[in-house]
Design an enzyme around this catalytic site. Sequence first.
Site, PDB file in Angstrom:
ATOM      1  N   HIS A 117      -0.422   3.801  -0.701  1.00  0.00           N
ATOM      2  CA  HIS A 117      -0.422   4.280   1.010  1.00  0.00           C
ATOM      3  C   HIS A 117       0.266   5.720   0.299  1.00  0.00           C
ATOM      4  O   HIS A 117       1.052   5.749   0.257  1.00  0.00           O
ATOM      5  CB  HIS A 117       0.223   3.807   1.808  1.00  0.00           C
ATOM      6  CG  HIS A 117      -0.855   2.090   2.243  1.00  0.00           C
ATOM      7  ND1 HIS A 117      -0.523   1.394   3.787  1.00  0.00           N
ATOM      8  CD2 HIS A 117      -0.951   1.014   1.318  1.00  0.00           C
ATOM      9  CE1 HIS A 117      -1.596   0.672   3.681  1.00  0.00           C
ATOM     10  NE2 HIS A 117      -1.667   0.687   2.494  1.00  0.00           N
ATOM     11  N   LYS A 164     -12.906  12.994   8.382  1.00  0.00           N
ATOM     12  CA  LYS A 164     -12.160  13.014   6.979  1.00  0.00           C
ATOM     13  C   LYS A 164     -13.236  12.480   6.166  1.00  0.00           C
ATOM     14  O   LYS A 164     -13.189  12.325   5.039  1.00  0.00           O
ATOM     15  CB  LYS A 164     -11.193  11.922   7.385  1.00  0.00           C
ATOM     16  CG  LYS A 164      -9.893  12.041   8.303  1.00  0.00           C
ATOM     17  CD  LYS A 164      -9.309  10.815   8.293  1.00  0.00           C
ATOM     18  CE  LYS A 164      -9.147   9.596   9.489  1.00  0.00           C
ATOM     19  NZ  LYS A 164      -8.089   9.048   9.437  1.00  0.00           N
ATOM     20  N   GLU A 187      -2.273  -6.741   1.001  1.00  0.00           N
ATOM     21  CA  GLU A 187      -1.377  -5.913   1.450  1.00  0.00           C
ATOM     22  C   GLU A 187      -0.336  -6.014   1.484  1.00  0.00           C
ATOM     23  O   GLU A 187      -0.068  -6.774   2.588  1.00  0.00           O
ATOM     24  CB  GLU A 187      -1.466  -4.623   3.397  1.00  0.00           C
ATOM     25  CG  GLU A 187      -0.330  -3.445   3.554  1.00  0.00           C
ATOM     26  CD  GLU A 187      -1.005  -2.643   4.844  1.00  0.00           C
ATOM     27  OE1 GLU A 187      -2.363  -2.564   5.542  1.00  0.00           O
ATOM     28  OE2 GLU A 187      -0.454  -3.241   5.022  1.00  0.00           O
ATOM     29  N   PHE A 209       4.158  -4.813   0.622  1.00  0.00           N
ATOM     30  CA  PHE A 209       5.632  -3.542   1.830  1.00  0.00           C
ATOM     31  C   PHE A 209       6.442  -4.207   0.964  1.00  0.00           C
ATOM     32  O   PHE A 209       6.648  -4.638   0.376  1.00  0.00           O
ATOM     33  CB  PHE A 209       5.879  -3.783   3.079  1.00  0.00           C
ATOM     34  CG  PHE A 209       6.737  -4.937   2.933  1.00  0.00           C
ATOM     35  CD1 PHE A 209       7.967  -4.697   3.297  1.00  0.00           C
ATOM     36  CD2 PHE A 209       6.295  -6.135   4.271  1.00  0.00           C
ATOM     37  CE1 PHE A 209       8.641  -6.260   4.033  1.00  0.00           C
ATOM     38  CE2 PHE A 209       6.733  -6.694   4.383  1.00  0.00           C
ATOM     39  CZ  PHE A 209       8.312  -6.852   3.998  1.00  0.00           C
ATOM     40  N   PRO A 210       7.153  -2.461   0.431  1.00  0.00           N
ATOM     41  CA  PRO A 210       8.355  -2.889  -0.666  1.00  0.00           C
ATOM     42  C   PRO A 210       9.608  -3.195  -0.124  1.00  0.00           C
ATOM     43  O   PRO A 210      10.042  -2.912   1.253  1.00  0.00           O
ATOM     44  CB  PRO A 210       8.792  -1.123  -1.320  1.00  0.00           C
ATOM     45  CG  PRO A 210       7.521  -0.878  -1.088  1.00  0.00           C
ATOM     46  CD  PRO A 210       7.080  -1.306   0.180  1.00  0.00           C
ATOM     47  N   TRP A 224       3.788   2.509   1.909  1.00  0.00           N
ATOM     48  CA  TRP A 224       4.704   4.174   2.374  1.00  0.00           C
ATOM     49  C   TRP A 224       5.714   3.799   3.305  1.00  0.00           C
ATOM     50  O   TRP A 224       4.971   4.689   3.942  1.00  0.00           O
ATOM     51  CB  TRP A 224       3.432   5.164   1.730  1.00  0.00           C
ATOM     52  CG  TRP A 224       4.657   6.399   0.625  1.00  0.00           C
ATOM     53  CD1 TRP A 224       4.349   7.263   1.796  1.00  0.00           C
ATOM     54  CD2 TRP A 224       4.940   6.547   0.081  1.00  0.00           C
ATOM     55  NE1 TRP A 224       5.236   8.666   1.175  1.00  0.00           N
ATOM     56  CE2 TRP A 224       4.967   8.018  -0.275  1.00  0.00           C
ATOM     57  CE3 TRP A 224       4.803   5.953  -1.514  1.00  0.00           C
ATOM     58  CZ2 TRP A 224       6.018   9.123  -1.324  1.00  0.00           C
ATOM     59  CZ3 TRP A 224       4.875   6.533  -2.117  1.00  0.00           C
ATOM     60  CH2 TRP A 224       6.136   8.217  -2.353  1.00  0.00           C
ATOM     61  N   ASP A 245       3.479   8.318  10.618  1.00  0.00           N
ATOM     62  CA  ASP A 245       4.676   7.757  11.043  1.00  0.00           C
ATOM     63  C   ASP A 245       5.969   8.419  11.482  1.00  0.00           C
ATOM     64  O   ASP A 245       6.418   8.322   9.973  1.00  0.00           O
ATOM     65  CB  ASP A 245       5.523   5.893  11.620  1.00  0.00           C
ATOM     66  CG  ASP A 245       4.120   5.964  12.681  1.00  0.00           C
ATOM     67  OD1 ASP A 245       3.393   6.228  12.634  1.00  0.00           O
ATOM     68  OD2 ASP A 245       3.761   4.211  11.799  1.00  0.00           O
ATOM     69  N   GLN A 288      -7.308  -0.458  11.356  1.00  0.00           N
ATOM     70  CA  GLN A 288      -5.608  -0.409  11.520  1.00  0.00           C
ATOM     71  C   GLN A 288      -6.065  -2.403  12.171  1.00  0.00           C
ATOM     72  O   GLN A 288      -7.146  -2.873  12.797  1.00  0.00           O
ATOM     73  CB  GLN A 288      -5.251  -0.133  13.066  1.00  0.00           C
ATOM     74  CG  GLN A 288      -4.145  -0.181  14.058  1.00  0.00           C
ATOM     75  CD  GLN A 288      -3.024  -0.314  13.105  1.00  0.00           C
ATOM     76  OE1 GLN A 288      -2.466  -1.120  12.177  1.00  0.00           O
ATOM     77  NE2 GLN A 288      -1.804   0.636  13.137  1.00  0.00           N
TER      78      GLN A 288
END
Length: 613
Positions: free
Chosen positions: A81, A176, A20, A22-23, A52, A113, A187
């Site tokens: 995401h 889901k 994973e 992140f930008p 995201w 969030d 998580q």
Amino acid sequence: MKLSEKINAHGGSRPFYTFEFFPPRTNQGFENLVARISRLATLDPLAISVTWGAGGSTKDRSLELAGITQSHPYSLATMLHLTCTNMQEGLIDDVLESVKDRGIQNILALRGDPPRGKEEWIPSDPRFTHAIDLVRYIRSVPEYSSHFCIGVAGYPDGHPDSPLSEDAEIDNLKAKVDAGADFIITQLFYDVDQFLRWVKKVRAKGITVPIIPGIMPVQTYATFARLTKLCGTKVPKKLEDELTPLKHDDRLVKDYGVNYAIEMIRKIHSDGDIQGFHFCTLNLEKSVQRVLEGLQWTGAVNEVSNKLIADIPAPLTENSQGTEFLITPSSAANNATSGLVSFSKTKTKNEMGKGEVNDAASWDDFPNGRFGDFKSPAFGNQDPWGGSGMTRTDIHPQWANPKSSEDLTRMFMSYLESKITTTPFSDGALCPESVTILPQLKKLTQRGWWTVGSQPAVDGISSADETFGWGPRSGWVFQKAFVEFFCDGKDADAIEAYIAEKGQGWVHYFMANGKGDFRGNVAGDGRNAVTWGIFPGSEILQSTIIERESFITWKEEAFSIWKSWASFYRPASPERQLLDEVAKERWLVSIIHHDYKNADALWTFLFDSELGF
């Protein structure tokens, strides 16, 4: 290719794994992350995922990064995401079309969030209030349903914002999956026994899709403490007892984190149900690589150990240091051409820069800084999901619901006097290093300059020193004194004029307010090294460098803390009005004095002046 299909087709003697990312916040970081992903791709992950930001705050960068990694020449199966949080109506449709056009077939559907400064989760698009709504929507549109493989989140330690029981949360998870989810990514967690118990309960509910545990190797103690709190992660007593004594030694923490992750994965895999793992990299590469090598899943067999360099260098002298350490105003200010930037939101040094190596391939050797080199992919990794970093439960009762500037001054003074152990800018108690300059910090705070970051000058102390040491226990560390604080606009004007008149090249500053105004006397892309270390067999490590881009990024973070705090009070309240005013009108100021051989240089400069002390 869909991740579900790749999982079904996966064979071989080892489990699969995904990474994973992140930008990054900066262009340089973005470019260097692509190179880092390319290196990590040689470890043969089954897929990678791109986070995201809350409310779509990283929409463009997330889509760009996912598009790059999905396309040739990288051709990595990429999962994006996607959250419902505060998303503008219609944006989810736009994103799904854009993702589909890029050939991306995997979505991790999340509620998400609140973005920074927002009071609560707001379903801006009434169609999407929970992750299950996103799953149902994708499955209801034929061109989406046939194209996308959908993952959802599981919470072995419970959802941090949910009042539901574990059984009720598992019922929601089943809903889901029944709505069309193909797999579950959990998580982060550290209690393996609790995780395995949770998996059995999930299976007992009839959930049969793959469960992929989220593994986040401990990188630094500060990051570990912050993210476990943010995610509501339960920390086993054994882990806390073993890690706490190491928390001031970056290398030992990192080594411990690698070994602990290896033990977690081996125990989970031996149970038989779990066939793959999802690594939360925080855009760092070395720990993940070492974990996989320690598991012998990469074809390389590298021993994972806690060995430190044993050679002790001779004490440094004026003659042995060389001309680069002879201090003049110009050489002291400009002896920083590469390295790391760290702006701590706390007053404690253990939340600040503790040395990443300057070479791009090893930026994360000692990532204890609040940020990292602004060129680093890990720059700004304190909250890779774009949240506020503050919750209502963080409000300390002794912060006393401030209604005036004097109340805020009393709060910051109470922290310095150890009457309270936190402030919105300090997660823990004052560290021993800050205690050495406590009278100076108290004097600034009494003046109404609320200090949020500082360090004393240090000239060649052993890296093993309990108060100032960092990095391998075999070198020597140096520091220039600096201080950061919030003050009003009038004082910011006075400080700027005083430094221009009396600084004589020895004093540099940056200052900015919440409106976007910026001032400073560092030319162009100049960078000020304020902490560095000398270790055997290594280049000089510059662990804290203060420069414009990182200061501006930290400024945005700092003012968002005021806004988040303000949002926890009702709009018409005195507390809300005060904190909103502070966020709009106060200036964040950073002052550096380059004479690290004179421990009193910065404080003499500030206090022997016409600045009102």
